[in-house]
Scaffold this motif. Sequence first.
Motif, mmCIF file in Angstrom:
data_model
loop_
_atom_site.group_PDB
_atom_site.id
_atom_site.type_symbol
_atom_site.label_atom_id
_atom_site.label_comp_id
_atom_site.label_asym_id
_atom_site.label_seq_id
_atom_site.Cartn_x
_atom_site.Cartn_y
_atom_site.Cartn_z
ATOM 1 N N GLY A 43 0.827 -1.209 0.000
ATOM 2 C CA GLY A 43 0.000 0.000 0.000
ATOM 3 C C GLY A 43 0.860 1.258 0.000
ATOM 4 N N SER A 45 2.264 4.808 -0.966
ATOM 5 C CA SER A 45 2.314 5.576 -2.210
ATOM 6 C C SER A 45 2.501 4.684 -3.441
ATOM 7 C CB SER A 45 3.466 6.583 -2.134
ATOM 8 O OG SER A 45 4.682 5.897 -1.893
ATOM 9 N N ASP A 71 0.882 -6.795 1.930
ATOM 10 C CA ASP A 71 0.318 -6.652 3.267
ATOM 11 C C ASP A 71 -1.036 -5.983 3.137
ATOM 12 O OD1 ASP A 71 1.325 -4.074 2.682
ATOM 13 O OD2 ASP A 71 1.640 -3.618 4.804
ATOM 14 N N ARG A 73 -4.324 -4.086 5.551
ATOM 15 C CA ARG A 73 -4.892 -3.640 6.820
ATOM 16 C C ARG A 73 -6.200 -4.394 7.053
ATOM 17 N NH1 ARG A 73 -3.752 1.991 4.999
ATOM 18 N NH2 ARG A 73 -1.483 2.143 4.955
ATOM 19 N N HIS A 151 10.474 -0.221 7.937
ATOM 20 C CA HIS A 151 9.567 -1.365 7.748
ATOM 21 C C HIS A 151 9.273 -1.571 6.267
ATOM 22 C CE1 HIS A 151 5.986 1.462 7.578
ATOM 23 N NE2 HIS A 151 5.567 0.543 6.748
ATOM 24 N N CYS A 153 6.418 -4.277 3.845
ATOM 25 C CA CYS A 153 5.177 -5.017 4.097
ATOM 26 C C CYS A 153 4.640 -4.511 5.430
ATOM 27 C CB CYS A 153 5.418 -6.523 4.154
ATOM 28 S SG CYS A 153 5.700 -7.301 2.586
ATOM 29 N N LYS A 177 2.317 1.436 12.807
ATOM 30 C CA LYS A 177 1.657 2.307 11.828
ATOM 31 C C LYS A 177 0.187 1.913 11.796
ATOM 32 C CE LYS A 177 1.704 3.571 6.892
ATOM 33 N NZ LYS A 177 2.307 3.344 5.556
ATOM 34 N N ARG A 182 -3.368 -6.103 11.035
ATOM 35 C CA ARG A 182 -2.993 -6.300 9.636
ATOM 36 C C ARG A 182 -2.667 -7.754 9.355
ATOM 37 N NH1 ARG A 182 0.417 -1.771 7.488
ATOM 38 N NH2 ARG A 182 -0.484 0.113 8.333
ATOM 39 N N LYS A 205 12.623 10.083 2.623
ATOM 40 C CA LYS A 205 13.131 8.702 2.717
ATOM 41 C C LYS A 205 14.660 8.651 2.699
ATOM 42 C CE LYS A 205 9.085 6.776 2.916
ATOM 43 N NZ LYS A 205 8.279 6.255 1.830
#
Length: 247
Positions: A43, A45, A71, A73, A151, A153, A177, A182, A205
């Motif tokens: 998920g 961006s 992954d 949620r 992190h 996934c 997060k 999840r 980043k």
Amino acid sequence: PPAPLVFSLPSVGDVSIALDKFVANCSSQAIKAHGRFTIAVSGGSLPNTLAAVLKNNREVDFSKWHVFFADERCVPLDHEDSNYLLAKKELLDHVPIPTGNVHPINNNLVKNPSEAAEDYESVLVKVFNDKNEVRFPTFDLILLGIGPDGHTCSLFPGHTLLEEKDLWVAPIEDSPKPPPQRITLTYPILNHANAIAFVVTGSNKQATLEKILDEKDNSLPATRVKLAHGQLYWFLDDAASATLKKT
Ligand code: 6PG
């Protein structure tokens, strides 16, 4: 295993152009080799960056795609936090992937991450259908992001899931997060893939990328993605890669 291939492109738009070519190429090679293309996406961006150009690519044989979520949620599929909903809006609604080939988590199990993870593993078993032969499925391509804490996934720093050796898909109840509940693919699955590409853009980043790619901190979850036989790729924009050592 071969050394990771790192590409840095001037802008996010250029990353989308490069990803379009890369994914189209992975897809056609996989379809040529074994008649289908299995891809897992995360998920954040990523879906937006991935879809920008790819969603208009009519040369890709989307009818042969099988789409999974690296992954997810544990929220209903129509919830704004759903990675599935995001991928659907950005990409899946725009390309002719057969509905049955898109594999979201089971909407009836989102209140129970353990059941949702077990169910998702059974979907993988069904599609890859080789649990008894190779023990782990081999994704043609997995597309991942990284968070500021390193992190990837839903594998978070210091979490017991970093040591998971058996499960293909694991539940998580305490994601730092949000949302906390999840499910995530585990390292054994990730590291068994044919290819993984990290897609990381934006100046926020930089510090995390230095830790991972300049090996300033080998404890971060993303550094544990080490493919057993596949190729690891990094698609960065120049804002994210600006402070990396030049090689
Ligand atoms: C999620 C994502 C997560 C994401 C990274 C990077 O469920 O939040 O799958 O793992 O990929 O946090 O997110 P950004 O690309 O938004 O920074």
